[in-house]
Scaffold this active site. Structure first.
Site, PDB file in Angstrom:
ATOM      1  N   LYS A 366      35.308  37.156  44.294  1.00  0.00           N
ATOM      2  CA  LYS A 366      35.900  35.986  43.638  1.00  0.00           C
ATOM      3  C   LYS A 366      36.818  35.266  44.627  1.00  0.00           C
ATOM      4  CE  LYS A 366      39.621  38.916  41.864  1.00  0.00           C
ATOM      5  NZ  LYS A 366      40.155  39.601  40.680  1.00  0.00           N
ATOM      6  N   ARG A 460      46.084  41.411  29.230  1.00  0.00           N
ATOM      7  CA  ARG A 460      45.633  40.168  29.857  1.00  0.00           C
ATOM      8  C   ARG A 460      44.381  39.779  29.081  1.00  0.00           C
ATOM      9  NH1 ARG A 460      44.456  39.978  36.292  1.00  0.00           N
ATOM     10  NH2 ARG A 460      42.610  41.133  35.607  1.00  0.00           N
ATOM     11  N   HIS A 488      40.830  47.090  32.779  1.00  0.00           N
ATOM     12  CA  HIS A 488      41.523  46.894  34.053  1.00  0.00           C
ATOM     13  C   HIS A 488      42.862  47.620  33.987  1.00  0.00           C
ATOM     14  CE1 HIS A 488      41.859  45.049  37.913  1.00  0.00           C
ATOM     15  NE2 HIS A 488      42.898  44.299  37.591  1.00  0.00           N
ATOM     16  N   ARG A 547      35.121  48.379  41.116  1.00  0.00           N
ATOM     17  CA  ARG A 547      35.158  46.962  41.484  1.00  0.00           C
ATOM     18  C   ARG A 547      36.109  46.786  42.652  1.00  0.00           C
ATOM     19  NH1 ARG A 547      36.471  47.273  35.925  1.00  0.00           N
ATOM     20  NH2 ARG A 547      38.598  46.683  36.475  1.00  0.00           N
ATOM     21  N   TYR A 593      60.611  18.378  61.066  1.00  0.00           N
ATOM     22  CA  TYR A 593      61.233  17.665  59.943  1.00  0.00           C
ATOM     23  C   TYR A 593      62.684  18.107  59.741  1.00  0.00           C
ATOM     24  CZ  TYR A 593      56.848  15.655  58.214  1.00  0.00           C
ATOM     25  OH  TYR A 593      55.694  14.929  58.072  1.00  0.00           O
ATOM     26  N   CYS A 641      54.692  22.212  58.791  1.00  0.00           N
ATOM     27  CA  CYS A 641      54.173  20.942  58.272  1.00  0.00           C
ATOM     28  C   CYS A 641      52.818  21.170  57.600  1.00  0.00           C
ATOM     29  CB  CYS A 641      54.001  19.940  59.401  1.00  0.00           C
ATOM     30  SG  CYS A 641      55.432  19.795  60.471  1.00  0.00           S
ATOM     31  N   ASP A 643      49.817  20.056  58.549  1.00  0.00           N
ATOM     32  CA  ASP A 643      48.693  20.303  59.448  1.00  0.00           C
ATOM     33  C   ASP A 643      49.086  20.952  60.767  1.00  0.00           C
ATOM     34  OD1 ASP A 643      47.294  18.623  57.540  1.00  0.00           O
ATOM     35  OD2 ASP A 643      48.339  16.973  58.545  1.00  0.00           O
TER      36      ASP A 643
HETATM   37  C1  LIG Z   1      40.193  40.939  41.096  1.00  0.00           C
HETATM   38  C2  LIG Z   1      39.742  42.027  40.253  1.00  0.00           C
HETATM   39  C3  LIG Z   1      39.338  43.242  40.825  1.00  0.00           C
HETATM   40  C4  LIG Z   1      39.457  43.551  42.290  1.00  0.00           C
HETATM   41  O1  LIG Z   1      40.767  43.919  42.573  1.00  0.00           O
HETATM   42  P1  LIG Z   1      41.226  44.520  43.966  1.00  0.00           P
HETATM   43  O2  LIG Z   1      42.549  45.078  43.681  1.00  0.00           O
HETATM   44  O3  LIG Z   1      41.272  43.413  44.926  1.00  0.00           O
HETATM   45  O4  LIG Z   1      40.230  45.554  44.348  1.00  0.00           O
HETATM   46  C5  LIG Z   1      38.821  44.206  39.977  1.00  0.00           C
HETATM   47  N1  LIG Z   1      38.731  43.994  38.655  1.00  0.00           N
HETATM   48  C6  LIG Z   1      39.132  42.856  38.074  1.00  0.00           C
HETATM   49  C7  LIG Z   1      39.019  42.696  36.604  1.00  0.00           C
HETATM   50  C8  LIG Z   1      39.667  41.838  38.847  1.00  0.00           C
HETATM   51  O5  LIG Z   1      40.084  40.706  38.266  1.00  0.00           O
END
Ligand SMILES: *Cc1c(COP(=O)(O)O)cnc(C)c1O
Length: 702
Positions: A366, A460, A488, A547, A593, A641, A643
């Site tokens: 992602k 969440r 999660h 994940r 700046y 800045c 850029d």
């Molecule tokens: C982003 C995300 C992950 C990955 O998390 P990391 O800590 O970067 O491994 C896993 N599960 C869910 C639901 C996430 O949103």
């Protein structure tokens, strides 16, 4: 984007160009016509398909990713080259009295005006045909179409003897040969090889170099056997098509890829110029020989003739190679990200080794793969056999599918019902976050595969783990097929008693919920709970997936995190920027700046071509952050800045414009990790990396 080291493809252009010249000069003709047949009518038949395949390799993924518009620059380039060639050779035809207005259209569309110039119209027609077919028939349909066209071409070419035995077929070919001289053209010949190149580019070899070259050797043997058989049975009308040609070429492409050589744009330009110029060289050599009475040597001695044509073509093409080589590349002129493919492969191997049996690594890509570049990272993972990916949004999933990524792609975030058609079309797996969400998705009338997200305490996204009625209502949705269930962990990174207790509680809730589902006769599908810290701190859990995000990229969120499982992961990303100017300041002078940096002694400040718009946090201003120059840390000077930014290089001698600063990554013995920079900026590596700007070019190191 410079992708993996595909210089092998550039290098093979040289033998391919020499083979094309061989076809038109017959180097062994005066010595052994049989050996010459073997060389020019069998082996050399690899050369032109090779050029088609290379075009397909680079062009077709772009067209499939960006749409037909990506085809236009390519068509324009080929049209220009074709026009140049036509302007070069039509005068020759007029001079030879071989020009005719009536044959002009067929020449321009199919046969080409001169020698092998059929290549250009075939490339134009072939790419158009393949791209349209990919769009309307999909990849499988296109493969079938191209194979069918090739077989049809084959029967009108090397196997014409067979077609002649069937009267209706024979009449059909004779009718077609009113429109073009050969089936070797953009309709029948080019499409299959273009598609073959696309496939070869998409699918890295499954086996090592040895197997590829053995495959190529076997392919060559088959090609020779077939060529000799065609000759023996006197089947050919012309001999461009062979059945063994496509598999043999495929093995060759894979073999060249395993060489992992650096790219050589100079050779690309050179071979193109040789391709266009060598017929002219044939004319020149013959003209010279005639003029100086050397025909017996320079023309009749076929090998001498070949050598003369090759030498002259190579020489005339040389300026093009040099011009091309001198052209500066735009990459690395300002700020860029280097992706270390080896580090990613190392991390993948290391992490997979730690997964319990039956557990699959799901690569979390992602947010543009945490700033690394989603397509590049997903492709590298896919090449290592990863077949499960997670993204946050449907559009991110669509981007991966367009880039040819297969397997499971799980959308972790909420997607509204308006996205259901896209979800279905891209075969994405959607997370269901509540009973209401399930109803909305179900109501769209498209079949979807989904994972249930259970809220076990993070609060969440998710269905409350003990809400049996909501869960049952989701299983009642006709269009949703539950193939997974996950949660999660909110505190997997905390190794305090409190954190571990909370995690155990979340795990217990998850277990209870999934057991209850099973007892009620609902299949929860594949179960998963761990992200990076979940795996590193709770490696003993047995799930269907883990994940992995930040760990895959070889970083921790914070530099001082200690996890139960400590793996020697390697950072995949480095961020570098060019020094574009160096100023000397006298005491009292200010820089940047608001006059934020004030020289209290004579000092040097270097201007780096990177700023907060590139994702480098502005809160690292006035010495909070540092970068590496000449392998030494130097502090940020003044305010960052949009850029550019300034660094104080007074302590580092001889900093000059053109030097490279390292903002994340290694420079000699010094290293700035993403986690360290993130801590200086008051955040975690995940945020720092995922906010790196789209303006920064990603360069893949092999
Ligand atoms: C982003 C995300 C992950 C990955 O998390 P990391 O800590 O970067 O491994 C896993 N599960 C869910 C639901 C996430 O949103």
């Amino acid at each position: 984007m410079t992708s993996t080291r595909l210089g092998g493809l550039d290098d093979f252009r040289v033998p391919a160009a020499l083979l094309v010249i061989a076809i038109h000069t017959g180097p062994l003709l005066s010595m052994s016509p049989a050996t010459n047949y073997l060389l020019t009518d069998i082996l050399a038949r690899l050369a032109v398909p090779f050029f088609f395949a290379v075009s397909g390799w680079f062009l077709l993924p772009r067209v499939q990713q960006q749409g037909m518009a990506a085809l236009l620059p390519f068509l324009k380039k080929i049209l220009i080259l074709y026009s140049i060639s036509a302007c070069l050779y039509y005068p020759v035809k007029i001079y030879n009295h071989t020009f005719s207005w009536t044959s002009l259209p067929r020449e321009l569309i199919f046969d080409g005006p001169f020698y092998h110039l059929w290549y250009f119209p075939a490339l134009l027609l072939g790419t158009l045909l393949v791209c349209l077919s990919l769009r309307y028939l999909g990849r499988r349909g296109t493969a079938v179409l191209c194979a069918a066209l090739y077989l049809f071409g084959l029967l009108g070419d090397s196997y014409y003897g067979l077609a002649q035995a069937i009267p209706p077929l024979y009449r059909l070919y004779e009718a077609l040969f009113q429109c073009f001289d050969y089936t070797r053209n953009g309709l029948f010949f080019a499409p299959l090889f273009l598609l073959l190149g696309d496939r070869a580019g998409r699918n890295p070899p499954r086996h090592g170099p040895q197997r590829c070259w053995i495959g190529f050797g076997l392919g060559l043997a088959a090609l020779i056997a077939e060529g000799l058989a065609v000759k023996h049975f006197n089947l050919a009308r012309f001999d461009a098509f062979y059945l063994a040609l496509p598999p043999c070429l495929y093995a060759l492409l894979q073999g060249l890829r395993t060489l992992e050589l650096p790219p050589r744009p100079g050779l690309r330009a050179w071979s193109g110029a040789v391709y266009i110029l060598h017929p002219l060289c044939i004319l020149l050599v013959r003209g010279f020989a005639k003029g100086f009475g050397q025909t017996a040597l320079l023309v009749d001695q076929s090998l001498v003739h070949y050598a003369a044509v090759v030498g002259l073509s190579a020489l005339l093409a040389l300026p093009f190679a040099l011009l091309r080589r001198r052209r500066p590349t735009s990459a690395r002129s300002r700020a860029w990200i280097e992706l270390d493919a080896r580090a990613l492969r190392h991390n993948l191997a290391l992490l997979r080794e730690r997964l319990p049996a039956g557990c699959t690594l799901m690569a979390v890509v992602k947010a543009n793969a945490y700033g690394h570049g989603a397509v590049e990272i997903a492709r590298l993972c896919a090449a290592e056999g990863v077949d499960a990916f997670a993204v946050a949004t449907v559009q991110e999933g669509e981007q991966l599918r367009r880039a040819g990524i297969r397997g499971t792609i799980l959308v972790l975030g909420y997607s509204g019902p308006e996205l259901v058609p896209l979800l279905a079309r891209c075969r994405l797996t959607q997370t269901v976050v509540s009973a209401e969400h399930a109803q909305l998705l179900d109501g769209c009338g498209r079949r979807l595969q989904v994972h249930l997200k259970l809220d076990t305490g993070m609060h969440r996204l998710g269905i409350p783990w003990n809400d049996a009625a909501s869960l049952a209502s989701i299983y009642a949705c006709r269009n949703l097929k539950v193939i997974g269930t996950f949660t999660h962990l909110a505190r997997a990174g905390q190794r305090t008693l409190e954190g571990e207790h909370a995690t155990e509680e979340q795990l217990a809730c998850f277990r209870t919920a999934t057991e209850r589902l099973r007892c009620a006769g609902f299949d929860p599908g594949a179960l998963h709970v761990q992200s990076s810290y979940g795996l590193l701190n709770y490696p003993e859990l047995t799930c269907a997936y883990v994940r992995l995000g930040i760990a895959l990229y070889g970083s921790l969120s914070a530099p001082d995190d200690h996890t139960r499982l400590s793996l020697p992961l390697r950072p995949v990303l480095a961020l570098r920027a060019r020094v574009v100017q160096v100023h000397t300041l006298q005491p009292g002078e200010t820089a940047g700046y608001d006059g934020d940096f004030i020289a209290v002694r004579p000092c040097h400040v270097a201007v780096l071509a990177i700023g907060y718009a590139d994702g480098w946090p502005r809160c690292l201003s006035h010495g909070v952050g540092q970068v590496l120059l000449h392998s030494r840390p130097v502090p940020v000077a003044g305010l960052i800045c949009m850029d550019q930014m300034l660094v104080d290089v007074t302590e580092v001698p001889n900093v000059r414009p053109g030097d490279i600063a390292t903002l994340i990554g290694r420079d000699g013995d010094a290293e700035l990790t993403a986690a360290r920079v993130a801590r200086d900026a008051g955040t975690i590596a995940n945020e720092l990396l995922s906010r790196l700007g789209s303006r920064v070019e990603r360069i893949l190191l092999p």
